[in-house]
Every structure is written in structure tokens, then in C-alpha cells.
Design a protein around this motif. Structure first.
Motif, mmCIF file in Angstrom:
data_model
loop_
_atom_site.group_PDB
_atom_site.id
_atom_site.type_symbol
_atom_site.label_atom_id
_atom_site.label_comp_id
_atom_site.label_asym_id
_atom_site.label_seq_id
_atom_site.Cartn_x
_atom_site.Cartn_y
_atom_site.Cartn_z
ATOM 1 N N LEU A 90 0.958 -1.261 -0.149
ATOM 2 C CA LEU A 90 0.122 -0.071 -0.016
ATOM 3 C C LEU A 90 0.986 1.284 -0.056
ATOM 4 O O LEU A 90 1.971 1.201 0.530
ATOM 5 N N SER A 91 0.419 2.490 -0.627
ATOM 6 C CA SER A 91 1.070 3.729 -0.315
ATOM 7 C C SER A 91 0.288 4.807 -0.094
ATOM 8 O O SER A 91 -0.882 4.993 -0.598
ATOM 9 N N THR A 92 0.763 5.968 0.259
ATOM 10 C CA THR A 92 0.192 7.226 0.351
ATOM 11 C C THR A 92 1.007 8.473 0.758
ATOM 12 O O THR A 92 2.231 8.018 1.145
ATOM 13 N N ASP A 93 0.357 9.320 0.320
ATOM 14 C CA ASP A 93 1.273 10.731 0.694
ATOM 15 C C ASP A 93 0.981 11.120 2.091
ATOM 16 O O ASP A 93 1.705 12.061 2.691
ATOM 17 N N ASP A 94 0.015 10.827 2.944
ATOM 18 C CA ASP A 94 -0.518 11.376 4.092
ATOM 19 C C ASP A 94 -1.184 10.411 5.072
ATOM 20 O O ASP A 94 -2.482 10.042 4.672
ATOM 21 N N PRO A 95 -0.587 9.790 5.862
ATOM 22 C CA PRO A 95 -1.307 8.390 6.445
ATOM 23 C C PRO A 95 -2.388 8.943 7.014
ATOM 24 O O PRO A 95 -3.239 7.994 7.510
ATOM 25 N N MET A 96 -2.531 10.190 7.735
ATOM 26 C CA MET A 96 -3.655 10.580 8.530
ATOM 27 C C MET A 96 -4.944 10.867 7.694
ATOM 28 O O MET A 96 -6.237 10.863 8.315
ATOM 29 N N HIS A 97 -4.814 11.491 6.606
ATOM 30 C CA HIS A 97 -5.843 11.847 5.873
ATOM 31 C C HIS A 97 -5.966 11.632 4.361
ATOM 32 O O HIS A 97 -7.043 11.795 3.877
ATOM 33 N N GLY A 98 -4.687 11.069 3.705
ATOM 34 C CA GLY A 98 -4.397 10.846 2.215
ATOM 35 C C GLY A 98 -5.021 9.628 1.718
ATOM 36 O O GLY A 98 -5.572 8.807 2.495
ATOM 37 N N GLU A 99 -5.141 9.530 0.488
ATOM 38 C CA GLU A 99 -5.596 8.206 -0.198
ATOM 39 C C GLU A 99 -4.898 7.128 0.111
ATOM 40 O O GLU A 99 -3.484 7.351 -0.294
#
Ligand code: FUB
Length: 318
Positions: A52-61
Motif C-alpha cells: 500500500l502507499s500514501t502521501d499522508d497517512p492520517m488523511h490521504g488516499e
């Protein structure tokens, strides 16, 4: 409030790294199929890995990059692909994963990719001399260290001084606790560069924690560095907390500091700690969304803070 990262599927045991400024999550992929709960961990019947990946772990996709490795593609492995981790060196990505071989013995394998999201191509054999499970790979300067090991179903009690023993057992309650292991990786990232060493955790009097101490090591090693301090965090397993200890080098010894996470819903607790864009995050899992099923866990994330003395503040709002 902690965020459930990926409600679409059951995943656990997060190992997280920042590659090219982006957060990549390497979890176990939980599986339900006649799961049997016992002290051998037989209910954890995972067969593959996703990234999995994201740019923002608290709010991003949070993006699922799909299946990146299947147990069927690993010649030496038969079952139970548990907690994995990934490291980057010279533009290649190395996934380290445990699995039971055809004799039901855990070993640690390596699979290689050109991108952090895989797909990963497994090496034909496990790492020579590898055993047990729950892997964390930590880069310190030009060196890479692997922390591993877990007792009960993780089989660590079967080994002393890196050799299998005839009568697997835990130390007595008043003896030094069975330690996790740390080992430097070879420059090609495919083997151990040395014999694994014990990760010793000391109490405030400088004595090793004993097996009967509720804060002794069980599984889920994680290492992170902040300033000059090395933070070794781990799960106490049947005591159901995440604890941490601090040292001044990757091998330790580490001095016990405190409890980071109180028991969550579900039997297991497993975490990692990562910095991204100046903020620190604590990734973990619980079994709340599955109604408490030990073998169906969900990934979570919460921000993590330190006090003025560099101690980590316990995670709240889980
Ligand atoms: O996911 C299987 C096992 O459960 C892991 O290896 C342990 O850390 C625990 O989370």
C-alpha cells in the motif's frame, strides 16, 4: 483519533518506509479459511503480500498496488507468510519475508524489485542460517541491519546461539528473557554478513529483563533512530502491549523505557514507527472491524510524539 488505513481488506503487521518522499506500507495479508486458534499461531494462514502507499497517512488516499508476491512463487516456502519488511539499496528494493518451509520450519526469504511497489521476484532459497520471523530492516549510514524473532508460534524458543536445540523451551521465569535477534546484512543484501546477535533489553539497574517480566520481548521488533538515539520497540505478545527501549548503537544493549500501546482488540499487537515530512507516525493493527477475530486484523495509524527528554509519549486515542 487513530485512522483505519485500508477498510477494504484485512491486513496486519505494518512495516512502513518512506521511499521517494512517499509512504509505503508492507503488511501481512490476513486470510479467513477454517482458521484454528492455538499457541502455534496456526490461525495466521497468510498466502501473499500486497503493498500500500500514501502521501499522508492520517488523511490521504491509500493506494493498494495489488499482489506483489505469492507463496506459490517461492520454491522453498509452503505456508504462513507473516510480517515482512522492505529496504532500498542502489535503486533496488529488497523484501524480506518469513514463511514455513516444507518441514514447517520458519526461515526468512528475500525477493527483489525495481520499484517499492513491486512486483517482487523471490530468490530460490531462504537466507542461509535464517530462522524465526517478524522482520524489521533498518538502514544506518551505509549499513543495513535485520531485527527478527518471535516466541511460541514464531519458533524462536527452538534456537540458542543460532543453532536448533533438541528440546525447545523458554528460559525459567527468573532467567534472562529469550532475546530477539539483530544481524548486519551482506553488501548484496541477500545474506547475513555475520552471525545473528541477541538484542538484550536491560532494566533500570542495568540487568537483563527476565522471562517473567511482563515487559520482556515476545515478537514484532522495530528499530528507528532519532538524533543519536536508537529506539528498539517490540510486542510483549501474551501480555499484549507494545514497549520500547533505548540504546546508543544498533546492536544494543537497550534500556527499557516504557509501554507505548496498551492492549488492543484482538490477540496480537504489532506496530512500526516512521518519520514523514517532519511528523512521526505509529502504525499498528487491531481486530475491532472483524468483531475481534484474531486472524482478521485492520491497519491503523496515529501520530506519535516525544517529550523534551526524547521519551516517546504513549499512544492514546486508539
Ligand atoms: O501475523 C502473524 C503474527 O501475528 C505476526 O508475525 C506477529 O507479530 C503477530 O502480529
Amino acid at each position: 483519533m487513530a485512522r483505519y488505513l485500508f477498510p477494504a481488506d484485512f491486513m496486519a503487521d505494518p512495516s512502513v518506509h518512506v521511499f521517494n518522499d512517499r509512504i509505503y506500507i508492507y503488511p501481512s495479508h490476513d486470510w479467513e479459511e477454517g482458521n484454528i486458534e492455538n499457541d502455534n499461531g496456526d490461525c495466521y494462514i497468510m498466502k501473499d503480500y500486497h503493498v500500500l502507499s500514501t502521501d499522508d497517512p492520517m488523511h490521504g488516499e491509500v493506494i493498494d498496488h495489488g499482489k506483489v508476491l505469492d507463496v506459490q512463487d517461492v520454491p522453498w516456502a509452503r505456508r504462513q507468510m507473516w510480517d515482512n519488511d522492505c529496504a532500498e539499496k542502489d535503486g533496488k528494493y529488497y523484501m524480506y519475508f518469513p514463511a514455513k518451509d516444507h518441514n514447517d520450519v520458519f526461515h526468512i526469504g528475500v525477493a527483489v524489485a525495481d520499484k517499492p511497489e513491486g512486483p517482487f521476484v523471490p530468490m530460490p532459497d531462504p537466507i542461509r542460517g535464517s530462522y524465526s520471523m517478524d522482520i524489521c530492516v533498518f538502514k544506518d549510514g551505509d549499513d543495513y541491519y535485520m531485527y527478527f524473532g518471535g516466541i511460541w508460534g514464531g519458533q524462536l524458543q527452538r534456537y540458542r546461539d543460532n543453532l536448533a536445540i533438541e528440546n525447545p523451551h523458554l528460559p525459567a521465569e527468573d532467567e534472562p528473557a529469550l532475546p530477539g535477534r539483530v544481524v548486519k546484512l551482506s553488501s548484496d543484501m541477500l545474506q547475513f554478513a555475520e552471525e545473528p546477535k541477541p538484542v538484550v533489553i536491560l532494566n533500570e539497574n542495568g540487568k537483563p529483563l527476565v522471562q517473567g517480566d511482563p515487559h520482556r520481548f515476545f515478537e514484532a521488533s522495530w528499530m528507528h533512530k532519532r538524533g543519536n538515539k536508537y529506539y528498539f520497540s517490540y510486542s510483549t505478545g501474551d501480555n499484549h502491549t507494545i514497549c520500547y527501549a533505548v540504546g546508543d548503537n544498533p546492536y544494543g544493549p537497550f534500556t527499557f523505557k516504557g509501554v507505548l500501546l496498551q492492549p488492543v482488540v484482538g490477540w496480537t499487537t504489532h506496530h512500526c514507527i516512521v518519520e514523514h515530512k517532519g511528523k512521526w507516525y505509529f502504525f499498528f493493527h487491531d481486530s475491532q472491524p472483524s468483531g475481534g477475530k484474531s486472524w482478521l486484523r485492520s491497519l491503523k495509524c496515529e501520530e506519535l510524539y516525544y517529550d523534551a527528554d526524547d521519551n516517546i509519549l504513549p499512544i492514546k486515542n486508539v
